[in-house]
Design an enzyme around this catalytic site. Structure first.
Site, short mmCIF file in Angstrom:
data_model
loop_
_atom_site.label_atom_id
_atom_site.label_comp_id
_atom_site.label_asym_id
_atom_site.label_seq_id
_atom_site.Cartn_x
_atom_site.Cartn_y
_atom_site.Cartn_z
N ASP A 31 0.85 -1.19 0.00
CA ASP A 31 0.00 0.00 0.00
C ASP A 31 0.89 1.25 0.00
OD1 ASP A 31 -3.21 0.58 1.07
OD2 ASP A 31 -1.76 2.22 1.06
N VAL A 97 -10.87 3.03 -3.44
CA VAL A 97 -10.53 2.51 -4.77
C VAL A 97 -11.53 1.41 -5.11
CG1 VAL A 97 -8.79 1.38 -6.20
CG2 VAL A 97 -8.08 3.04 -4.47
N HIS A 101 -10.34 -5.29 -3.03
CA HIS A 101 -9.01 -5.54 -2.48
C HIS A 101 -9.10 -5.91 -1.02
CE1 HIS A 101 -9.95 -1.23 -2.24
NE2 HIS A 101 -9.28 -1.22 -1.09
P1 5GP Z 1 -9.61 1.47 0.43
O1 5GP Z 1 -9.69 2.79 1.15
O2 5GP Z 1 -10.33 1.53 -0.90
O3 5GP Z 1 -10.07 0.31 1.26
O4 5GP Z 1 -8.09 1.20 0.17
C1 5GP Z 1 -7.43 1.71 -0.93
C2 5GP Z 1 -5.97 1.68 -0.60
O5 5GP Z 1 -5.24 1.87 -1.80
C3 5GP Z 1 -5.53 2.77 0.37
O6 5GP Z 1 -4.97 2.18 1.53
C4 5GP Z 1 -4.49 3.57 -0.42
O7 5GP Z 1 -3.39 3.99 0.35
C5 5GP Z 1 -4.08 2.60 -1.51
N1 5GP Z 1 -3.66 3.21 -2.76
C6 5GP Z 1 -4.29 4.21 -3.42
N2 5GP Z 1 -3.64 4.52 -4.56
C7 5GP Z 1 -2.57 3.68 -4.61
C8 5GP Z 1 -1.52 3.53 -5.56
O8 5GP Z 1 -1.44 4.21 -6.58
N3 5GP Z 1 -0.59 2.57 -5.30
C9 5GP Z 1 -0.66 1.80 -4.16
N4 5GP Z 1 0.30 0.90 -4.01
N5 5GP Z 1 -1.64 1.92 -3.25
C10 5GP Z 1 -2.59 2.86 -3.47
#
Ligand code: 5GP
Length: 123
Positions: A31, A97, A101
């Site tokens: 992440d 996102v 995931h």
């Molecule tokens: P969510 O909030 O949708 O459960 O988690 C999305 C995760 O994706 C977040 O923890 C965020 O830091 C990570 N993330 C967002 N954009 C990117 C990226 O471009 N690369 C990586 N490796 N992680 C990302």
């Protein structure tokens, strides 16, 4: 529903990521904004937007994400100490996102219940 997201760009190697695991169905990478000493995201290569979009035919694929989590935990040596897996769904779940995931977090002792919840908007 599925759309092009930052994660499909990572799958297609259009943007870089610290990839830690890959097979024909799934990918795991660090992440970009880690919330623990180890914070990986395990994603299906199939673009499923949210938990709500998981179909019957995706049962095995979603189960596979957990198998990958356990495999990584064993390989990285924190399976016995423990770890947390989290999957957020939609806005109130904290999803940002829209490509399914599994967060795999390890390297510290986590509290329960989760903290830093956002204040629920007024009814
Ligand atoms: P969510 O909030 O949708 O459960 O988690 C999305 C995760 O994706 C977040 O923890 C965020 O830091 C990570 N993330 C967002 N954009 C990117 C990226 O471009 N690369 C990586 N490796 N992680 C990302």
């Amino acid at each position: 529903m599925s759309q092009e997201t930052i994660f499909s760009k990572i799958i297609n190697r259009e943007i870089p990521a610290d990839i830690q695991y890959e097979d024909d169905k799934a990918l795991a990478f660090t992440d970009v904004n880690p919330q623990a000493p180890v914070h990986l995201l395990i994603i299906p290569k199939k673009p499923i937007a949210t938990i709500n979009d998981i179909a019957e035919e995706d049962r095995e694929l979603v189960g596979h994400l957990f198998v990958v989590a356990a495999k990584i935990a064993a390989q990285k040596g924190f399976a016995d100490e423990g770890y947390r897996v989290v999957m957020n769904c939609n806005d109130d779940g904290g999803q940002t996102v829209y490509h399914l995931h599994l967060h795999l977090l390890a390297g510290k002792a986590f509290g329960w219940p989760p903290y830093q919840d956002r204040i629920k908007r007024a009814e």
